[in-house]
Write an enzyme that holds these catalytic residues in place. Structure first.
Site, PDB file in Angstrom:
ATOM      1  N   GLU A   1       1.909  -9.071  12.220  1.00 35.79           N
ATOM      2  CA  GLU A   1       1.788  -8.725  10.804  1.00 35.79           C
ATOM      3  C   GLU A   1       3.155  -8.412  10.192  1.00 35.79           C
ATOM      4  O   GLU A   1       3.468  -8.827   9.088  1.00 35.79           O
ATOM      5  CB  GLU A   1       0.847  -7.506  10.699  1.00 35.79           C
ATOM      6  CG  GLU A   1       0.298  -7.239   9.312  1.00 35.79           C
ATOM      7  CD  GLU A   1      -0.680  -6.057   9.324  1.00 35.79           C
ATOM      8  OE1 GLU A   1      -0.863  -5.433  10.391  1.00 35.79           O
ATOM      9  OE2 GLU A   1      -1.252  -5.751   8.257  1.00 35.79           O
TER      10      GLU A   1
ATOM     11  N   ASP B   1       0.770  -1.257   0.000  1.00 34.35           N
ATOM     12  CA  ASP B   1       0.000   0.000   0.000  1.00 34.35           C
ATOM     13  C   ASP B   1       0.798   1.304   0.000  1.00 34.35           C
ATOM     14  O   ASP B   1       0.646   2.139  -0.854  1.00 34.35           O
ATOM     15  CB  ASP B   1      -0.917   0.050   1.226  1.00 34.35           C
ATOM     16  CG  ASP B   1      -1.845  -1.133   1.316  1.00 34.35           C
ATOM     17  OD1 ASP B   1      -1.708  -2.063   0.499  1.00 34.35           O
ATOM     18  OD2 ASP B   1      -2.701  -1.146   2.208  1.00 34.35           O
TER      19      ASP B   1
HETATM   20  C1  2M8 Z   1      -3.208  -4.409   3.544  1.00 35.42           C
HETATM   21  O1  2M8 Z   1      -4.107  -3.839   2.611  1.00 35.42           O
HETATM   22  C2  2M8 Z   1      -5.440  -3.470   3.007  1.00 35.42           C
HETATM   23  C3  2M8 Z   1      -6.201  -3.031   1.769  1.00 35.42           C
HETATM   24  O2  2M8 Z   1      -6.255  -4.047   0.833  1.00 35.42           O
HETATM   25  C4  2M8 Z   1      -5.426  -2.343   4.015  1.00 35.42           C
HETATM   26  O3  2M8 Z   1      -4.520  -1.514   4.006  1.00 35.42           O
HETATM   27  O4  2M8 Z   1      -6.357  -2.286   4.790  1.00 35.42           O
HETATM   28  C5  2M8 Z   1      -1.941  -4.815   2.773  1.00 35.42           C
HETATM   29  O5  2M8 Z   1      -0.917  -5.193   3.646  1.00 35.42           O
HETATM   30  C6  2M8 Z   1      -2.272  -5.950   1.808  1.00 35.42           C
HETATM   31  O6  2M8 Z   1      -1.108  -6.407   1.165  1.00 35.42           O
HETATM   32  C7  2M8 Z   1      -2.965  -7.099   2.521  1.00 35.42           C
HETATM   33  O7  2M8 Z   1      -3.390  -8.031   1.577  1.00 35.42           O
HETATM   34  C8  2M8 Z   1      -4.169  -6.619   3.354  1.00 35.42           C
HETATM   35  C9  2M8 Z   1      -4.758  -7.715   4.239  1.00 35.42           C
HETATM   36  O8  2M8 Z   1      -3.755  -8.375   4.960  1.00 35.42           O
HETATM   37  O9  2M8 Z   1      -3.786  -5.530   4.198  1.00 35.42           O
END
Ligand code: 2M8
Length: 437
Positions: free
Chosen positions: A408, A167
């Site tokens: 995470e 992101d």
């Molecule tokens: C994060 O992305 C989401 C949006 O898709 C967020 O920021 O809320 C990123 O780390 C992404 O790579 C990951 O797939 C997701 C869920 O773990 O979180």
């Protein structure tokens, strides 16, 4: 029970806790839905001890496939989420009726997950499995090249930083800061109202604001999503009005590998890929070389609008190793780079080198070590014969999880944990690493 067995059991418990009955949420509260590349990593881990459940994970991913072939990055479950109402996928006639999804995609790791699961199936089941998913996988790759490679050059473009999966990595932050931050968001920043706005952010209820995307950037990401919604996720309508379109290095490196896997499945099933797609697939490895900077001696993402490389370093530079199509000479150079310039910290690989002006050890994709990207790099290292280096990376990753649990991400400097816990792909990748040691 020895240490490795204990770790395996702990990781299995995480995946069980996050199991939503056939699909796995990345984490409680913060990520209660099904995410595309998360589920691919999860299936890669699950297959080692519950192959059926790994199959189910992927089967459930395809619930979200759009009529035009797109696989969305999120399929919504029943719990609430901080960006829930931004997508309203039903605005597109292509969206599925049974589930609510986002209107954008994520790194195309699904060919990898389908293949890795297939490799463990008995012969007949393997064929049935591949037969069942080949048309769906093909439709996804066709969508990627048809909609997202309008110049037909073999590089696909992304319309939102969330599609990259990384992101807030520097190339995206730089581009959105320069070209996309709406006036009202700049004003919030100028008047230093960020902290006030932070009060209504829901993600920061679960994770410290200093470990997430900044408030200004988060607002910008939501505002880009709203712009995409207004165009009903129709790429033709999006392109003329978008301010930030990027040919993302990580995404395209993963796609090059996925193309090889798609082609291998087609061959096994005696199927022929459509001619036009095959042409793109053949171009893709050469097109990846357009992302190489001779001056900087590394790979970068490129702006689709200006054709210029976005010369902000990040771990994406190593992902052409994962594509497996770069020269041995180039691969050796990347391995040298991996050992230097702030990437190979005490707990590698830093998502942004410590020398970058964007580096922050605990902030999301702006510095921390992540297990999934370590997995991609270690697969790439293996492919080029750097077994010991790959093994080292798996070891340091396992050490982090063994010490702190399935967080995470982790500080690359001292390994201190950050983000949400218990996080599914950390557990799944650790399980896969344990099976490789
Ligand atoms: C994060 O992305 C989401 C949006 O898709 C967020 O920021 O809320 C990123 O780390 C992404 O790579 C990951 O797939 C997701 C869920 O773990 O979180």
């Amino acid at each position: 029970m020895d240490g490795q067995q204990k770790l395996f059991e702990a990781c299995k418990a995480v995946l069980k806790q996050n199991d939503q009955g056939g699909w796995t949420r990345p984490a409680p509260n913060l990520y209660p839905h099904q995410w595309l590349w998360d589920s691919c990593f999860i299936a890669i881990g699950l297959r080692h001890y519950n192959l059926r459940r790994a199959q189910k994970e992927l089967e459930n991913l395809f619930r979200g496939q759009w009529k035009n072939g797109m696989l969305p990055n999120i399929i919504y479950g029943k719990d609430r989420y901080y960006g829930d109402n931004i997508w309203d996928s039903k605005r597109s006639a292509d969206a599925p009726h049974q589930v609510q999804t986002s209107g954008i995609t994520q790194p195309p790791l699904v060919a990898e997950a389908l293949t890795k699961v297939a490799d463990l199936l008995p012969k007949r089941e393997r064929r049935a499995w591949l037969k069942r998913y080949y048309p769906k996988l093909l439709a996804y790759h066709e969508w990627l090249y048809r909609e997202r490679d309008p110049h037909g050059e073999g590089l696909v473009l992304l319309v939102h930083p969330w599609e990259s999966g990384l992101d807030n990595s520097p190339p995206w932050i730089r581009e959105i800061r320069q070209n996309q931050t709406p006036f009202w968001i700049q004003l919030i920043h100028l008047l230093k109202l960020d902290t006030l706005v932070e009060l209504i952010r829901q993600d920061t209820r679960y994770v410290a604001a200093t470990e997430r995307t900044s408030t200004v950037e988060q607002l910008t990401l939501l505002s880009i999503a709203r712009r995409l919604r207004r165009k009903r996720y129709n790429t033709k309508k999006i392109l003329p009005h978008a301010h930030v379109l990027i040919e993302d290095l990580a995404f395209n490196s993963i796609l090059v590998r996925a193309n090889q896997q798609l082609a291998a499945i087609a061959q096994e099933l005696n199927e022929t890929l459509p001619g036009w797609l095959w042409e793109r697939i053949k171009k893709a490895p050469h097109a990846l070389e357009l992302l190489w900077s001779e001056t900087e001696q590394q790979y970068f993402s490129r702006s689709f609008t200006t054709f210029e490389l976005i010369t902000e370093p990040s771990l994406a530079t190593f992902l052409p190793l994962y594509s497996g199509t770069i020269s041995k000479h180039r691969a050796a150079h990347l391995v040298e780079l991996l050992g230097s310039r702030g990437y190979y910290t005490q707990f590698p690989v830093a998502s942004v080198p410590t020398t970058s002006r964007y580096f922050q050890p605990h902030r999301y994709w702006q510095g921390p070590t992540w297990l999934n990207t370590n997995w991609l790099i270690s697969e790439g290292l293996e492919r080029y014969g750097f077994h010991q280096k790959a093994q080292q990376l798996r070891q340091t990753s396992l050490e982090l999880v063994g010490r702190h649990g399935c967080y995470e991400y982790f500080s690359p400097l001292d390994g201190s944990p950050a983000g949400i816990k218990p996080f599914s792909w950390t557990a799944a990748v650790a399980i896969d690493f344990l099976h490789q040691t």
